[in-house]
Design a protein around this motif. Structure first.
Motif, PDB file in Angstrom:
ATOM      1  N   ALA A   1       0.528  -1.287   0.387  1.00 44.68           N
ATOM      2  CA  ALA A   1      -0.047  -0.201  -0.086  1.00 44.68           C
ATOM      3  C   ALA A   1       1.183   0.995   0.437  1.00 44.68           C
ATOM      4  CB  ALA A   1      -0.697  -0.099   1.756  1.00 44.68           C
ATOM      5  N   ALA A   2       1.790   1.212   0.800  1.00 45.03           N
ATOM      6  CA  ALA A   2       3.146   2.200   0.942  1.00 45.03           C
ATOM      7  C   ALA A   2       3.291   2.904  -0.038  1.00 45.03           C
ATOM      8  CB  ALA A   2       4.192   2.346   2.378  1.00 45.03           C
ATOM      9  N   ILE A   3       4.289   1.527  -0.505  1.00 44.77           N
ATOM     10  CA  ILE A   3       4.314   1.560  -2.909  1.00 44.77           C
ATOM     11  C   ILE A   3       3.778   2.429  -3.376  1.00 44.77           C
ATOM     12  CG2 ILE A   3       5.619   0.161  -4.263  1.00 44.77           C
ATOM     13  CD1 ILE A   3       6.522  -1.621  -2.084  1.00 44.77           C
ATOM     14  N   GLN A   4       2.747   1.584  -3.502  1.00 45.14           N
ATOM     15  CA  GLN A   4       0.606   2.131  -4.428  1.00 45.14           C
ATOM     16  C   GLN A   4       1.190   3.721  -4.570  1.00 45.14           C
ATOM     17  OE1 GLN A   4      -1.821  -0.444  -3.952  1.00 45.14           O
ATOM     18  NE2 GLN A   4      -0.951  -2.168  -5.063  1.00 45.14           N
ATOM     19  N   ASN A   5       0.670   4.487  -3.180  1.00 45.76           N
ATOM     20  CA  ASN A   5       0.615   5.969  -2.562  1.00 45.76           C
ATOM     21  C   ASN A   5       2.341   6.553  -2.208  1.00 45.76           C
ATOM     22  OD1 ASN A   5      -2.069   4.799  -2.216  1.00 45.76           O
ATOM     23  ND2 ASN A   5      -0.795   4.456   0.390  1.00 45.76           N
ATOM     24  N   GLY A   6       3.227   5.488  -3.381  1.00 48.25           N
ATOM     25  CA  GLY A   6       4.628   7.052  -2.921  1.00 48.25           C
ATOM     26  C   GLY A   6       4.579   7.278  -1.318  1.00 48.25           C
ATOM     27  N   THR A   7       4.121   6.207  -0.669  1.00 49.88           N
ATOM     28  CA  THR A   7       4.780   6.727   1.031  1.00 49.88           C
ATOM     29  C   THR A   7       5.569   5.725   1.790  1.00 49.88           C
ATOM     30  OG1 THR A   7       2.644   5.527   1.637  1.00 49.88           O
ATOM     31  CG2 THR A   7       2.636   7.602   0.995  1.00 49.88           C
ATOM     32  N   LEU A   8       6.205   5.089   0.936  1.00 56.01           N
ATOM     33  CA  LEU A   8       7.527   4.657   1.950  1.00 56.01           C
ATOM     34  C   LEU A   8       8.602   4.900   1.590  1.00 56.01           C
ATOM     35  CD1 LEU A   8       7.593   1.203   2.554  1.00 56.01           C
ATOM     36  CD2 LEU A   8       8.928   0.759  -0.028  1.00 56.01           C
ATOM     37  N   HIS A   9       8.827   5.178   3.181  1.00 58.47           N
ATOM     38  CA  HIS A   9      10.035   6.207   3.241  1.00 58.47           C
ATOM     39  C   HIS A   9      11.184   4.685   3.999  1.00 58.47           C
ATOM     40  CE1 HIS A   9       8.103   9.615   1.820  1.00 58.47           C
ATOM     41  NE2 HIS A   9       6.688   9.476   2.617  1.00 58.47           N
ATOM     42  N   LEU A  10      12.069   5.115   3.620  1.00 53.90           N
ATOM     43  CA  LEU A  10      13.464   4.366   4.974  1.00 53.90           C
ATOM     44  C   LEU A  10      13.793   5.043   6.034  1.00 53.90           C
ATOM     45  CD1 LEU A  10      15.604   3.777   1.650  1.00 53.90           C
ATOM     46  CD2 LEU A  10      13.149   2.475   2.587  1.00 53.90           C
ATOM     47  N   ARG A  11      13.940   4.614   6.685  1.00 55.36           N
ATOM     48  CA  ARG A  11      14.172   4.879   8.730  1.00 55.36           C
ATOM     49  C   ARG A  11      15.970   4.107   8.780  1.00 55.36           C
ATOM     50  NH1 ARG A  11       9.229   4.487   8.865  1.00 55.36           N
ATOM     51  NH2 ARG A  11       8.096   6.974   9.821  1.00 55.36           N
ATOM     52  N   LYS A  12      17.105   4.316   7.838  1.00 57.61           N
ATOM     53  CA  LYS A  12      18.291   4.258   7.684  1.00 57.61           C
ATOM     54  C   LYS A  12      18.448   4.435   9.134  1.00 57.61           C
ATOM     55  CE  LYS A  12      19.091   4.567   3.253  1.00 57.61           C
ATOM     56  NZ  LYS A  12      19.955   5.103   2.041  1.00 57.61           N
ATOM     57  N   SER A  13      19.607   3.070   9.762  1.00 53.49           N
ATOM     58  CA  SER A  13      20.668   3.638  10.749  1.00 53.49           C
ATOM     59  C   SER A  13      21.842   2.440  10.292  1.00 53.49           C
ATOM     60  CB  SER A  13      20.115   3.065  11.886  1.00 53.49           C
ATOM     61  OG  SER A  13      19.603   1.484  11.588  1.00 53.49           O
ATOM     62  N   TRP A  14      22.263   2.233  10.489  1.00 53.75           N
ATOM     63  CA  TRP A  14      23.843   1.297  11.171  1.00 53.75           C
ATOM     64  C   TRP A  14      23.786   0.051  11.031  1.00 53.75           C
ATOM     65  CZ3 TRP A  14      27.484   2.526   7.328  1.00 53.75           C
ATOM     66  CH2 TRP A  14      27.386   4.228   7.380  1.00 53.75           C
ATOM     67  N   ALA A  15      24.071  -0.770  10.806  1.00 57.51           N
ATOM     68  CA  ALA A  15      23.631  -2.346  11.555  1.00 57.51           C
ATOM     69  C   ALA A  15      24.566  -3.252  10.647  1.00 57.51           C
ATOM     70  CB  ALA A  15      22.473  -2.578  10.880  1.00 57.51           C
ATOM     71  N   SER A  16      25.435  -4.009  10.988  1.00 56.68           N
ATOM     72  CA  SER A  16      25.862  -4.835  10.137  1.00 56.68           C
ATOM     73  C   SER A  16      25.355  -5.984  10.007  1.00 56.68           C
ATOM     74  CB  SER A  16      27.004  -5.793  11.726  1.00 56.68           C
ATOM     75  OG  SER A  16      26.364  -6.952  12.199  1.00 56.68           O
ATOM     76  N   VAL A  17      25.743  -6.441   8.503  1.00 54.27           N
ATOM     77  CA  VAL A  17      24.948  -7.650   7.974  1.00 54.27           C
ATOM     78  C   VAL A  17      24.871  -8.664   8.782  1.00 54.27           C
ATOM     79  CG1 VAL A  17      25.410  -8.917   5.763  1.00 54.27           C
ATOM     80  CG2 VAL A  17      26.609  -7.146   5.959  1.00 54.27           C
ATOM     81  N   GLU A  18      25.823  -9.047   9.431  1.00 53.48           N
ATOM     82  CA  GLU A  18      25.469 -10.925  10.250  1.00 53.48           C
ATOM     83  C   GLU A  18      24.500 -10.345  11.247  1.00 53.48           C
ATOM     84  OE1 GLU A  18      28.886  -8.865  10.045  1.00 53.48           O
ATOM     85  OE2 GLU A  18      29.522 -10.459   8.959  1.00 53.48           O
TER      86      GLU A  18
END
Length: 354
Positions: free
Chosen positions: A187-204
């Motif tokens: 639904a967020a993708i369709q409405n253009g409202t999908l926002h990212l909340r980024k932070s640092w994280a290890s791949v593991e």
């Protein structure tokens, strides 16, 4: 609500357009309301999704020049109220039928436009609704049955059985959580409202959290997860919840389509400016003619020995989330041997990621 009901409702509320039109048609088949100049006065929610409506105010903004000319000729003609005209148009590379119907109005000429999808599109939509219902019902049924037993007989349930019941509750709750999360993301993708909340994280750590989520599913099919790290994997600046969901989707698909008692491989590799994560399972593979469709919404891959399963949302969400992070997705499949889904994420410096 069907189209005929919507038409009656629209006729009753013409004087309150465009506010009422969204409420009247929110659950209708795809349709629009325009004046004779093609100005869009209202549309159903399904139309917004189908035509990817954003700032469009006129039919000329959403149709090819050739198709718009066909519709314009109908709008500008002297049509009697109630008369219907069918026009073939191209939508998303598919041929659809556009029905234009003139309706009476004290405020001038108005036109209802109904869009008939191709049979394949309709089938995909109906399959999606059917499968979402099934996917919801299965864990809900298990949750209700288990809790009823626990409520009625909790004093007499042996400790070992109680532990199994709690595990069952947990597994089905997580299954519901994953499905609802996918629906909200779509639904967020369709409405253009999908926002990212980024932070640092290890791949593991991202991989570990994803594995914790799907481990019950792997256990149910006795599938061992083999984790391989080809080179050192750095920390990533990402939306952790969504990247964990990406890995969960790939692992869940590998478990669902992979045979019981066979290992699944998860490979992490540092490729300089990118991190690549791959999930490989043994099995019949994916037909070549289906690979190009795998990341489209509602599409569900088939195999030689089973019918399509799932909602057809997971891989579409994977693609959207990864690309929002600046990465790419892909798949390779060998008939009768294995299938590998992979995605990449860019490696950012601490300064870039601020």
């Amino acid at each position: 609500m069907d189209f005929e009901q919507a038409e009656t409702s629209v006729s009753s509320y013409l004087e309150t357009l465009p506010d009422q039109i969204g409420l009247v048609g929110s659950l209708c088949d795809p349709y629009l309301l325009t004046n004779k100049n093609g100005d869009i006065l209202g549309y159903s929610d399904s139309t917004r999704e189908l035509l990817n409506l954003r700032q469009a105010s006129n039919l000329s903004n959403i149709l090819t020049a050739e198709d718009y000319q066909k519709i314009e000729n109908t709008l500008q003609g002297n049509k009697i109220a109630g008369e219907e005209v069918l026009v073939p148009v191209a939508i998303n590379g598919e041929t659809a039928t556009w029905l234009v119907k003139s309706i009476r109005s004290r405020s001038g000429s108005l036109f209802l436009h109904r869009i008939f999808l191709s049979s394949e599109q309709e089938e995909a939509k109906n399959d999606f609704l059917s499968n979402v219902t099934h996917e919801l019902r299965t864990p809900l049924t298990a949750l209700v049955a288990t809790t009823e037993v626990m409520l009625q007989d909790y004093k007499d349930i042996p400790q070992s059985e109680l532990g199994s019941m709690i595990n069952l509750l947990h597994r089905n709750t997580r299954r519901l959580e994953s499905l609802v999360s996918n629906l909200l993301d779509v639904a967020a993708i369709q409405n253009g409202t999908l926002h990212l909340r980024k932070s640092w994280a290890s791949v593991e750590s991202l991989v570990k959290d994803a594995i914790d989520f799907v481990q019950p599913l792997l256990n149910s099919k006795n599938q061992r997860l083999e984790i391989r790290t080809i080179s050192e994997a750095p920390a990533l600046f990402v939306d952790q919840r969504r990247i964990i969901s990406v890995i969960v989707n790939l692992l869940s698909n590998a478990s669902r389509y992979g045979p019981p008692n066979e290992p699944i491989q998860l490979i992490m590799a540092n490729e300089g400016t990118l991190v690549r994560i791959s999930v490989r399972q043994r099995g019949p593979g994916i037909p070549k003619n289906e690979i190009a469709m795998l990341f489209k919404r509602f599409y569900r891959a088939s195999t030689s020995d089973k019918s399509p399963v799932g909602t057809g949302l997971g891989l579409a969400i994977v693609k959207e989330v990864v690309e929002l992070h600046g990465g790419t997705v892909g798949v390779t499949s060998q008939s009768g041997k294995s299938t590998t889904f992979w995605f990449t994420l860019p490696i950012e410096s601490r300064i870039q990621g601020k």
